[in-house]
Design an enzyme around this catalytic site. Sequence first.
Site, PDB file in Angstrom:
ATOM      1  N   SER A   1       0.865  -1.135  -0.090  1.00 35.75           N
ATOM      2  CA  SER A   1      -0.069   0.144  -0.059  1.00 35.75           C
ATOM      3  C   SER A   1       0.884   1.163   0.052  1.00 35.75           C
ATOM      4  O   SER A   1       1.911   1.196   0.502  1.00 35.75           O
ATOM      5  CB  SER A   1      -0.829  -0.267   1.318  1.00 35.75           C
ATOM      6  OG  SER A   1      -1.418   1.412   1.621  1.00 35.75           O
TER       7      SER A   1
ATOM      8  N   TYR B   1      -2.371  -0.579  10.813  1.00 35.91           N
ATOM      9  CA  TYR B   1      -2.557  -1.187   9.458  1.00 35.91           C
ATOM     10  C   TYR B   1      -1.449  -0.959   8.590  1.00 35.91           C
ATOM     11  O   TYR B   1      -0.732  -1.765   7.896  1.00 35.91           O
ATOM     12  CB  TYR B   1      -3.922  -0.483   8.818  1.00 35.91           C
ATOM     13  CG  TYR B   1      -3.948  -0.889   7.291  1.00 35.91           C
ATOM     14  CD1 TYR B   1      -4.049  -2.080   6.713  1.00 35.91           C
ATOM     15  CD2 TYR B   1      -3.538   0.046   6.242  1.00 35.91           C
ATOM     16  CE1 TYR B   1      -3.946  -2.457   5.455  1.00 35.91           C
ATOM     17  CE2 TYR B   1      -3.765  -0.052   4.972  1.00 35.91           C
ATOM     18  CZ  TYR B   1      -3.889  -1.546   4.745  1.00 35.91           C
ATOM     19  OH  TYR B   1      -3.761  -1.720   3.261  1.00 35.91           O
TER      20      TYR B   1
ATOM     21  N   LYS C   1       1.703  -3.406   6.910  1.00 39.75           N
ATOM     22  CA  LYS C   1       2.131  -3.560   5.260  1.00 39.75           C
ATOM     23  C   LYS C   1       3.705  -3.295   5.285  1.00 39.75           C
ATOM     24  O   LYS C   1       4.312  -4.065   4.478  1.00 39.75           O
ATOM     25  CB  LYS C   1       1.506  -2.287   4.453  1.00 39.75           C
ATOM     26  CG  LYS C   1       0.150  -2.753   4.506  1.00 39.75           C
ATOM     27  CD  LYS C   1      -0.215  -4.167   3.589  1.00 39.75           C
ATOM     28  CE  LYS C   1      -1.429  -4.619   3.353  1.00 39.75           C
ATOM     29  NZ  LYS C   1      -1.785  -5.778   2.914  1.00 39.75           N
TER      30      LYS C   1
HETATM   31  P1  NAD Z   1     -11.128  -6.538   0.977  1.00 36.68           P
HETATM   32  O1  NAD Z   1     -11.302  -6.479   2.458  1.00 36.68           O
HETATM   33  O2  NAD Z   1     -12.418  -6.309   0.197  1.00 36.68           O
HETATM   34  O3  NAD Z   1     -10.733  -8.085   0.602  1.00 36.68           O
HETATM   35  C1  NAD Z   1      -9.676  -8.805   1.462  1.00 36.68           C
HETATM   36  C2  NAD Z   1     -10.221 -10.182   1.619  1.00 36.68           C
HETATM   37  O4  NAD Z   1      -9.429 -10.910   2.517  1.00 36.68           O
HETATM   38  C3  NAD Z   1     -11.511 -10.125   2.225  1.00 36.68           C
HETATM   39  O5  NAD Z   1     -12.420 -11.017   1.308  1.00 36.68           O
HETATM   40  C4  NAD Z   1     -11.564 -10.723   3.524  1.00 36.68           C
HETATM   41  O6  NAD Z   1     -12.676 -11.828   3.814  1.00 36.68           O
HETATM   42  C5  NAD Z   1     -10.072 -11.654   3.561  1.00 36.68           C
HETATM   43  N1  NAD Z   1      -9.382 -11.826   4.492  1.00 36.68           N
HETATM   44  C6  NAD Z   1      -8.872 -11.024   5.579  1.00 36.68           C
HETATM   45  N2  NAD Z   1      -8.274 -11.813   6.497  1.00 36.68           N
HETATM   46  C7  NAD Z   1      -8.453 -13.147   6.078  1.00 36.68           C
HETATM   47  C8  NAD Z   1      -7.958 -14.254   6.831  1.00 36.68           C
HETATM   48  N3  NAD Z   1      -7.201 -14.353   7.946  1.00 36.68           N
HETATM   49  N4  NAD Z   1      -7.928 -15.402   5.921  1.00 36.68           N
HETATM   50  C9  NAD Z   1      -8.752 -15.648   5.121  1.00 36.68           C
HETATM   51  N5  NAD Z   1      -9.119 -14.265   4.314  1.00 36.68           N
HETATM   52  C10 NAD Z   1      -8.936 -13.421   4.840  1.00 36.68           C
HETATM   53  O7  NAD Z   1      -9.861  -5.392   0.893  1.00 36.68           O
HETATM   54  P2  NAD Z   1      -9.340  -5.105  -0.548  1.00 36.68           P
HETATM   55  O8  NAD Z   1      -9.698  -3.728  -0.788  1.00 36.68           O
HETATM   56  O9  NAD Z   1      -9.633  -6.120  -1.704  1.00 36.68           O
HETATM   57  O10 NAD Z   1      -7.898  -5.091  -0.292  1.00 36.68           O
HETATM   58  C11 NAD Z   1      -7.000  -6.313  -0.480  1.00 36.68           C
HETATM   59  C12 NAD Z   1      -5.328  -6.125  -0.317  1.00 36.68           C
HETATM   60  O11 NAD Z   1      -5.127  -4.715  -0.811  1.00 36.68           O
HETATM   61  C13 NAD Z   1      -5.313  -5.906   1.163  1.00 36.68           C
HETATM   62  O12 NAD Z   1      -4.289  -6.734   1.542  1.00 36.68           O
HETATM   63  C14 NAD Z   1      -5.247  -4.352   1.514  1.00 36.68           C
HETATM   64  O13 NAD Z   1      -4.493  -4.343   2.562  1.00 36.68           O
HETATM   65  C15 NAD Z   1      -4.692  -4.060   0.217  1.00 36.68           C
HETATM   66  N6  NAD Z   1      -4.856  -2.662  -0.301  1.00 36.68           N
HETATM   67  C16 NAD Z   1      -6.006  -2.147  -0.460  1.00 36.68           C
HETATM   68  C17 NAD Z   1      -6.313  -0.724  -0.759  1.00 36.68           C
HETATM   69  C18 NAD Z   1      -7.557  -0.265  -1.001  1.00 36.68           C
HETATM   70  O14 NAD Z   1      -7.795   1.088  -0.666  1.00 36.68           O
HETATM   71  N7  NAD Z   1      -8.864  -1.102  -1.019  1.00 36.68           N
HETATM   72  C19 NAD Z   1      -5.278  -0.122  -0.926  1.00 36.68           C
HETATM   73  C20 NAD Z   1      -3.923  -0.400  -0.820  1.00 36.68           C
HETATM   74  C21 NAD Z   1      -3.630  -1.935  -0.299  1.00 36.68           C
HETATM   75  C1  WQD Z   2      -9.311  10.132   0.615  1.00 34.77           C
HETATM   76  C2  WQD Z   2      -9.428  11.473   0.638  1.00 34.77           C
HETATM   77  C3  WQD Z   2     -10.062  12.042   3.104  1.00 34.77           C
HETATM   78  C4  WQD Z   2     -13.753  10.463   3.408  1.00 34.77           C
HETATM   79  C5  WQD Z   2      -6.580   5.011   2.681  1.00 34.77           C
HETATM   80  C6  WQD Z   2      -6.025   4.235   3.461  1.00 34.77           C
HETATM   81  C7  WQD Z   2      -4.643   3.792   2.624  1.00 34.77           C
HETATM   82  C8  WQD Z   2      -4.897   3.067   1.393  1.00 34.77           C
HETATM   83  C9  WQD Z   2      -6.040   3.828   0.862  1.00 34.77           C
HETATM   84  C10 WQD Z   2      -5.114   0.736   1.961  1.00 34.77           C
HETATM   85  C11 WQD Z   2      -8.768  11.992   1.929  1.00 34.77           C
HETATM   86  C12 WQD Z   2     -11.151  12.617   2.019  1.00 34.77           C
HETATM   87  C13 WQD Z   2     -12.559  10.913   2.679  1.00 34.77           C
HETATM   88  C14 WQD Z   2     -14.847  11.573   3.631  1.00 34.77           C
HETATM   89  C15 WQD Z   2     -13.167  12.880   2.787  1.00 34.77           C
HETATM   90  N1  WQD Z   2      -5.660   1.977   1.846  1.00 34.77           N
HETATM   91  N2  WQD Z   2     -12.546  12.092   2.596  1.00 34.77           N
HETATM   92  N3  WQD Z   2     -14.594  12.705   3.236  1.00 34.77           N
HETATM   93  O1  WQD Z   2      -6.955   8.087   3.434  1.00 34.77           O
HETATM   94  O2  WQD Z   2      -6.237   8.384   1.299  1.00 34.77           O
HETATM   95  O3  WQD Z   2      -6.105   6.485   2.030  1.00 34.77           O
HETATM   96  O4  WQD Z   2      -7.068   4.381   1.555  1.00 34.77           O
HETATM   97  O5  WQD Z   2      -3.881   0.464   1.984  1.00 34.77           O
HETATM   98  O6  WQD Z   2      -3.980   3.095   3.568  1.00 34.77           O
HETATM   99  O7  WQD Z   2      -5.498   5.141   4.545  1.00 34.77           O
HETATM  100  O8  WQD Z   2      -8.232   7.277   1.510  1.00 34.77           O
HETATM  101  O9  WQD Z   2     -10.776   7.328   0.727  1.00 34.77           O
HETATM  102  O10 WQD Z   2     -10.342   7.324   3.289  1.00 34.77           O
HETATM  103  O11 WQD Z   2      -9.716   9.223   1.814  1.00 34.77           O
HETATM  104  O12 WQD Z   2     -13.085  14.319   2.399  1.00 34.77           O
HETATM  105  O13 WQD Z   2     -16.077  11.307   3.860  1.00 34.77           O
HETATM  106  O14 WQD Z   2     -10.941  11.783   1.005  1.00 34.77           O
HETATM  107  O15 WQD Z   2      -9.533  13.022   3.796  1.00 34.77           O
HETATM  108  O16 WQD Z   2      -8.267  13.159   1.426  1.00 34.77           O
HETATM  109  P1  WQD Z   2      -7.013   7.587   2.307  1.00 34.77           P
HETATM  110  P2  WQD Z   2      -9.713   7.747   1.758  1.00 34.77           P
END
Ligand code: NAD
Ligand code: WQD
Length: 340
Positions: free
Chosen positions: A125, A150, A154
């Site tokens: 991430s 969180y 990572k």
């Molecule tokens: P999500 O929550 O939709 O998917 C994650 C999945 O993992 C879920 O289906 C959950 O049930 C499963 N899971 C969690 N713990 C588990 C375990 N112990 N055993 C088996 N299954 C398990 O999340 P996502 O948005 O699809 O994210 C996928 C990956 O990408 C994650 O590692 C997340 O940290 C990373 N990521 C997401 C974002 C984002 O904004 N969505 C951004 C950066 C990184």
């Molecule tokens: C985006 C922008 C808020 C909600 C998160 C995780 C990061 C990564 C991506 C997993 C920001 C603004 C939001 C609202 C708002 N995930 N906002 N009103 O914080 O950039 O990142 O998701 O790895 O680790 O921290 O994403 O979607 O929460 O916010 O104004 O009701 O929207 O302030 O500027 P963020 P977000």
Amino acid sequence: MKVIVTGGTGYIGSHTIVDLLENNFDVVCVDNLSRSKKYTLVEIEKISGKKINFYQIDLCDKQAVLDLFSEHNDAVGVIHFAALKSVPESVENPLLYYTNNIDSLLNVLLAIQQFSIPNFVFSSSCSVYGNAEQLPVTEQTPIKNAESPYAHTKQIGEDIIRNFANTNPRINSILLRYFNPIGAHPSALIGEIPIDQPNNLVPYITQTAIGKLPQLTVFGNDYPTRDGSNIRDYIHVCDIAHAHTLALNFLIDKKNTSNCDVFNLGSGNGVSVLEVIQAFEKATLQKLNYTIGARRAGDVVAVYADNTKAAKQLNWQCKYNLEDAMQSAWNWELKMQELF
Ligand code: NAD
Ligand code: WQD
């Protein structure tokens, strides 16, 4: 070629499975369904016309993971999405996050080692960069302190994989650092299903527009940016998904020069919160009820990716723009109204 996808019923995992199937991989999907629904599997099968081999397994259960890998020891690779991902929840319950995200990773790596699975792709991430000093963020930008448990999981996960790579020279890993994934599959059959309150901006926008939430609050308009609101790098989930297929093929074709490589996955464009709202209104012709509120604790002013490395080495290009992503997010919100 068979690939094991953990967290495959989740948001990014489900879109990636569709992309892998379109590119002729066979998929073994693993998830404990703690943050996703089995319903998604049926929809993936509808989109792809292919059947998914699904296992409901908690990856913190070491024996269950070893049994699964023993059954599928012919897999060419593993894509590890499974993790808990809510920043505020991780602040409230850090031990849950460290246990779930680290134990599951350790078990998957142990199984990869035991069954000599050659290729591994990890969901990292942009949050690993913390408060980055330099923009756009490149893969060399120094890693600062994590802003949440969180994000720390990572950083630790990346370190564990680097150490693992040092002692397992024949196993090749790629760490993909996603910026802000948004949107949904163009079919509107799969998308993000928020559990309780949404955590991220775009589901907040679509839930407000559909009337599930009364109003969107923009967290601050007094930042030193062009319109005062925070800047992020929003990227269509299908573009993120396709990068996984490219990353896996990159490793399979032995194009990697290191056995643990890292790539940013962002669009390269910094977009403000107010610009996201405008893009939503323009793409969907919906008027959004929003107000300007206080800054949210822990928000960085601006962060966006330099994606040159993924573009050059993985031959990755974004197919979708911000308005496409907003339109698809809205179509998915409308679909969810029918479903849940
Ligand atoms: P999500 O929550 O939709 O998917 C994650 C999945 O993992 C879920 O289906 C959950 O049930 C499963 N899971 C969690 N713990 C588990 C375990 N112990 N055993 C088996 N299954 C398990 O999340 P996502 O948005 O699809 O994210 C996928 C990956 O990408 C994650 O590692 C997340 O940290 C990373 N990521 C997401 C974002 C984002 O904004 N969505 C951004 C950066 C990184
Ligand atoms: C985006 C922008 C808020 C909600 C998160 C995780 C990061 C990564 C991506 C997993 C920001 C603004 C939001 C609202 C708002 N995930 N906002 N009103 O914080 O950039 O990142 O998701 O790895 O680790 O921290 O994403 O979607 O929460 O916010 O104004 O009701 O929207 O302030 O500027 P963020 P977000």
